[in-house]
Design a protein around this motif. Structure first.
Motif, mmCIF file in Angstrom:
data_model
loop_
_atom_site.group_PDB
_atom_site.id
_atom_site.type_symbol
_atom_site.label_atom_id
_atom_site.label_comp_id
_atom_site.label_asym_id
_atom_site.label_seq_id
_atom_site.Cartn_x
_atom_site.Cartn_y
_atom_site.Cartn_z
ATOM 1 N N ASP A 38 -19.625 -10.176 -4.327
ATOM 2 C CA ASP A 38 -18.456 -10.454 -5.174
ATOM 3 C C ASP A 38 -17.290 -10.820 -4.235
ATOM 4 N N ILE A 39 -16.970 -12.168 -4.220
ATOM 5 C CA ILE A 39 -16.022 -12.492 -3.311
ATOM 6 C C ILE A 39 -14.558 -12.717 -3.781
ATOM 7 N N THR A 79 -11.757 -11.219 3.185
ATOM 8 C CA THR A 79 -12.132 -12.734 2.890
ATOM 9 C C THR A 79 -11.387 -13.308 3.623
ATOM 10 N N LYS A 80 -11.933 -14.525 4.263
ATOM 11 C CA LYS A 80 -11.361 -15.491 5.121
ATOM 12 C C LYS A 80 -11.771 -16.673 4.709
ATOM 13 N N ILE A 101 -15.057 -20.866 0.044
ATOM 14 C CA ILE A 101 -16.181 -20.425 0.742
ATOM 15 C C ILE A 101 -17.607 -20.066 -0.254
ATOM 16 N N THR A 102 -17.237 -20.498 -1.377
ATOM 17 C CA THR A 102 -18.313 -20.317 -2.350
ATOM 18 C C THR A 102 -19.645 -20.719 -1.911
ATOM 19 N N GLN A 103 -19.575 -22.158 -1.575
ATOM 20 C CA GLN A 103 -20.826 -22.783 -1.314
ATOM 21 C C GLN A 103 -21.544 -22.393 -0.148
ATOM 22 N N ILE A 104 -20.602 -22.084 1.010
ATOM 23 C CA ILE A 104 -21.028 -21.528 2.490
ATOM 24 C C ILE A 104 -21.893 -20.398 2.007
#
Length: 259
Positions: free
Chosen positions: A8-9, A32-33, A67-70
């Motif tokens: 979970d981000i 989270t960055k 940063i979802t795709q990463i």
């Protein structure tokens, strides 16, 4: 089935959970960055989990699109296949037909799915993180669903409230959220803390009572849940589930992994 990775981000933290069947055997957190590189995030996640373990799959929920795709790429490298990305098309047991399409965060859907799965509808989920989100499900008339999204609220979170006061009022100090034992403070700092912490609990209590449903359950989760719990007093039954979102991701993975 081998172990499942749930991620979970959130706006403040990335939470990683490892599930062995129905047992949450590990949780870890990263800050989270939004400027993580793929290499940095890969190393950070590998430092949290066991590199030698074989994983059946992974599922991701994210409210930080930068940063979802990463993260999806890193998870695919770890598990060896495409991870699931939480989205409205996944089966989660909740009917959203009376709510604006695409207008609710995936984290709230996951929380609600888990709460309905554990406690049944009607249920009110209060996620006390960067923001305080409140999401309510009632019983669904459609057999395929366990609950129906009724509505909710988004309020400033406990720490966000304190930060805003310090930033916008020149004589108020910067405080870190902590436990408060007093409903009314006796100095500026304790006034602020009781307002943010106790005030949040009182708001949740009154909202639950105003829903006027004798079968309502209230489920508290999120990083500030423990601070606020002592100030919640309502006719509804109240439960504290610190790992609610990870549980929801695991259940949604099971319900969609063969599709």
């Amino acid at each position: 089935m081998n172990k499942i990775i749930t991620v979970d981000i959130g706006n403040s933290n990335i939470v990683v959970g490892i599930w062995d069947k129905a047992l949450l055997e590990f949780t870890g957190r990263l800050q989270t960055k939004r400027d993580y590189t793929e290499k940095e995030l890969r190393l950070a996640i590998w430092d949290l989990i066991n590199k030698k373990t074989a994983y059946e799959g992974a599922i991701l929920s994210s409210v930080v699109p930068e940063i979802t795709q990463i993260t999806l790429t890193v998870l695919e490298e770890i598990v060896g296949k495409n991870p699931l990305l939480m989205n409205p098309d996944l089966q989660c047991g909740i009917d959203f037909s009376d709510y604006a399409k695409g207008a609710i965060g995936m984290d709230r859907i996951v929380d609600l799915s888990a709460a309905v799965a554990i406690y049944g509808a009607p249920v009110m989920v209060c996620d006390l993180g960067t923001c305080t989100t409140i999401t309510v499900a009632k019983n669904s008339d459609i057999e395929a669903y366990s609950g129906k999204l009724f509505g909710g609220m988004i309020c400033p979170g406990v720490q966000l409230s304190l930060d805003a006061q310090a930033q916008r009022a020149s004589q108020l100090p910067q405080l870190k959220a902590k436990e408060t034992m007093s409903l009314l403070g006796t100095d500026t700092a304790s006034n602020m803390m009781s307002g943010a912490v106790a005030g949040c609990g009182l708001m949740i209590s009154e909202l639950a009572n105003r829903l006027n449903d004798s079968e309502l359950k209230v489920v508290i989760t999120g990083g500030f849940g423990k601070l606020v719990m002592p100030w919640i007093s309502t006719q509804a039954k109240v439960y504290y589930e610190p790992d609610l979102l990870l549980r929801g991701l695991y259940e949604i993975y099971l319900g969609n992994c063969n599709q």
